[in-house]
Scaffold this motif. Structure first.
Motif, mmCIF file in Angstrom:
data_model
loop_
_atom_site.group_PDB
_atom_site.id
_atom_site.type_symbol
_atom_site.label_atom_id
_atom_site.label_comp_id
_atom_site.label_asym_id
_atom_site.label_seq_id
_atom_site.Cartn_x
_atom_site.Cartn_y
_atom_site.Cartn_z
ATOM 1 N N VAL A 111 0.844 -1.193 0.000
ATOM 2 C CA VAL A 111 0.000 0.000 0.000
ATOM 3 C C VAL A 111 0.883 1.249 0.000
ATOM 4 N N LEU A 112 0.624 2.146 -0.950
ATOM 5 C CA LEU A 112 1.372 3.396 -1.053
ATOM 6 C C LEU A 112 0.451 4.582 -0.781
ATOM 7 N N GLU A 113 1.004 5.618 -0.140
ATOM 8 C CA GLU A 113 0.222 6.830 0.091
ATOM 9 C C GLU A 113 -0.027 7.553 -1.231
ATOM 10 N N THR A 114 1.010 7.622 -2.044
ATOM 11 C CA THR A 114 0.876 8.199 -3.384
ATOM 12 C C THR A 114 1.577 7.269 -4.359
ATOM 13 N N GLU A 115 1.014 7.130 -5.547
ATOM 14 C CA GLU A 115 1.630 6.278 -6.543
ATOM 15 C C GLU A 115 1.426 6.847 -7.931
ATOM 16 N N ASP A 116 2.251 6.372 -8.852
ATOM 17 C CA ASP A 116 2.200 6.833 -10.236
ATOM 18 C C ASP A 116 1.098 6.070 -10.969
ATOM 19 N N GLU A 117 -0.100 6.615 -10.969
ATOM 20 C CA GLU A 117 -1.240 5.931 -11.570
ATOM 21 C C GLU A 117 -1.383 6.314 -13.044
ATOM 22 N N SER A 179 5.167 -3.408 -8.561
ATOM 23 C CA SER A 179 5.391 -2.499 -7.429
ATOM 24 C C SER A 179 6.320 -1.348 -7.791
ATOM 25 N N LEU A 180 7.335 -1.625 -8.599
ATOM 26 C CA LEU A 180 8.290 -0.570 -8.945
ATOM 27 C C LEU A 180 7.697 0.424 -9.931
ATOM 28 N N GLU A 181 6.842 -0.043 -10.837
ATOM 29 C CA GLU A 181 6.178 0.893 -11.750
ATOM 30 C C GLU A 181 5.235 1.825 -10.986
ATOM 31 N N ARG A 182 4.622 1.301 -9.928
ATOM 32 C CA ARG A 182 3.746 2.141 -9.112
ATOM 33 C C ARG A 182 4.532 3.232 -8.394
ATOM 34 N N ARG A 183 5.845 3.063 -8.321
ATOM 35 C CA ARG A 183 6.723 4.088 -7.758
ATOM 36 C C ARG A 183 7.331 4.965 -8.853
ATOM 37 N N GLY A 184 6.828 4.787 -10.092
ATOM 38 C CA GLY A 184 7.261 5.629 -11.201
ATOM 39 C C GLY A 184 8.607 5.267 -11.789
ATOM 40 N N MET A 185 9.068 4.032 -11.598
ATOM 41 C CA MET A 185 10.388 3.627 -12.076
ATOM 42 C C MET A 185 10.302 3.004 -13.463
ATOM 43 N N ALA A 186 11.155 3.469 -14.369
ATOM 44 C CA ALA A 186 11.236 2.914 -15.722
ATOM 45 C C ALA A 186 12.089 1.649 -15.706
ATOM 46 N N ARG A 187 12.121 0.947 -16.860
ATOM 47 C CA ARG A 187 12.788 -0.354 -16.931
ATOM 48 C C ARG A 187 14.272 -0.270 -16.538
ATOM 49 N N ALA A 230 5.961 -8.009 -4.073
ATOM 50 C CA ALA A 230 5.516 -6.734 -3.511
ATOM 51 C C ALA A 230 6.131 -6.507 -2.129
ATOM 52 N N LEU A 231 6.206 -7.576 -1.333
ATOM 53 C CA LEU A 231 6.828 -7.468 -0.005
ATOM 54 C C LEU A 231 8.322 -7.215 -0.122
ATOM 55 N N LEU A 232 8.966 -7.834 -1.100
ATOM 56 C CA LEU A 232 10.393 -7.613 -1.337
ATOM 57 C C LEU A 232 10.658 -6.151 -1.664
ATOM 58 N N VAL A 233 9.829 -5.583 -2.533
ATOM 59 C CA VAL A 233 10.005 -4.176 -2.903
ATOM 60 C C VAL A 233 9.746 -3.272 -1.707
ATOM 61 N N ARG A 234 8.638 -3.497 -1.004
ATOM 62 C CA ARG A 234 8.246 -2.618 0.102
ATOM 63 C C ARG A 234 9.236 -2.690 1.257
ATOM 64 N N THR A 235 9.673 -3.895 1.585
ATOM 65 C CA THR A 235 10.493 -4.078 2.792
ATOM 66 C C THR A 235 11.982 -3.901 2.528
ATOM 67 N N ARG A 236 12.445 -4.300 1.335
ATOM 68 C CA ARG A 236 13.884 -4.324 1.090
ATOM 69 C C ARG A 236 14.319 -3.306 0.034
ATOM 70 N N LEU A 237 13.732 -3.364 -1.142
ATOM 71 C CA LEU A 237 14.226 -2.530 -2.231
ATOM 72 C C LEU A 237 13.878 -1.065 -2.044
ATOM 73 N N ALA A 238 12.728 -0.779 -1.452
ATOM 74 C CA ALA A 238 12.330 0.621 -1.260
ATOM 75 C C ALA A 238 13.322 1.362 -0.370
ATOM 76 N N LEU A 239 14.033 0.639 0.495
ATOM 77 C CA LEU A 239 15.039 1.276 1.355
ATOM 78 C C LEU A 239 16.161 1.880 0.532
ATOM 79 N N SER A 240 16.430 1.279 -0.639
ATOM 80 C CA SER A 240 17.492 1.784 -1.499
ATOM 81 C C SER A 240 17.100 3.072 -2.199
ATOM 82 N N LEU A 241 15.802 3.380 -2.199
ATOM 83 C CA LEU A 241 15.314 4.577 -2.867
ATOM 84 C C LEU A 241 15.308 5.791 -1.960
ATOM 85 N N ILE A 242 15.524 5.545 -0.651
ATOM 86 C CA ILE A 242 15.483 6.639 0.318
ATOM 87 C C ILE A 242 16.812 7.422 0.293
#
Length: 242
Positions: A111-117, A179-187, A230-242
């Protein structure tokens, strides 16, 4: 190794999530069943016509006394190649068929507060294009590995390990796309992020690949793989985006 097994753990967490949310598991099962049916029909067709196809591909063997045995081997190789291709492309086809299903499943897990829809008519062609590009990259590795599989010793030891690692990486690429596209990330950005977290990426993907080698299990486990990604992105990979 800790990061590798952490990646495996996210796949197991995906099973835990869908087991607690049975409605979503059934929801995500529909595209997997459709894709599985497509592959079953295609493989039955390939198996029943493998000998004729082998004869068509080997006209140079018409005068050989052992042409029937040779073409039988070619037919078996064609079927095994088709089976391997089915395993490698199952995730991509299932995601393409079930894009609206799995977008909702991934959003429920991550679940994201804001996402690239964006509207589905814009995301679907892009998803298909990205899947084809990923498949091309996969084949660039798979074809040489298939050839090396005939080398004694190396083909029975090193090649299967490398094959599982390559297939696992690209399966993670496919499954984390939602999950990564919902964060606006390209290929290109997604590839770079997964390479930067290679151990966890491989742990998750290799676990998925090995389990998906079992046909019926692949169908049942597909919703869990999407949830785990989705859990991998939210819990692990999203930390790399901070």
């Amino acid at each position: 190794m800790r990061d590798f097994f952490s990646g495996v753990g996210f796949f197991l967490q995906g099973f835990g999530w869908v087991s607690r949310n049975g409605r979503w598991w059934l929801f995500g099962l529909v595209p997997a069943v459709i894709a599985f049916a497509v592959y079953v029909v295609a493989l039955i067709f390939l198996g029943t016509n493998a000998t004729d196809l082998a004869a068509f591909l080997t006209p140079f063997a018409d005068s050989w006394s052992w042409r029937e045995a040779f073409r039988a081997l070619v037919g078996v190789a064609l079927f095994l190649g088709g089976l391997a291709l089915a395993v490698l492309t199952f995730v991509a086809l299932t995601l393409a068929i079930g894009d609206p299903f799995y977008e909702k499943l991934s959003a429920a897990v991550d679940v994201l507060e804001t996402e690239d829809e964006q509207p589905w008519w814009r995301t679907l062609p892009r998803s298909i294009r990205d899947s084809l590009v990923t498949l091309l990259y996969m084949l660039l590795f798979a074809v040489p590995l298939f050839a090396l599989g005939f080398v004694p010793v190396v083909g029975q030891t090193v090649v299967p390990v490398l094959g599982a690692a390559v297939s696992g990486f690209f399966m993670t690429v496919e499954l984390t796309t939602l999950s990564l596209e919902r964060r606006g990330m390209a290929r290109k950005e997604r590839f770079a992020l997964l390479r930067a977290n290679k151990a966890a990426t491989l742990g998750f993907g290799v676990a998925v690949f090995l389990l998906f080698l079992i046909p019926f299990v692949a169908v049942i486990a597909m919703p869990a793989a999407v949830a785990g990604a989705a859990l991998l992105v939210r819990t692990r990979l999203a930390l790399s985006l901070i």
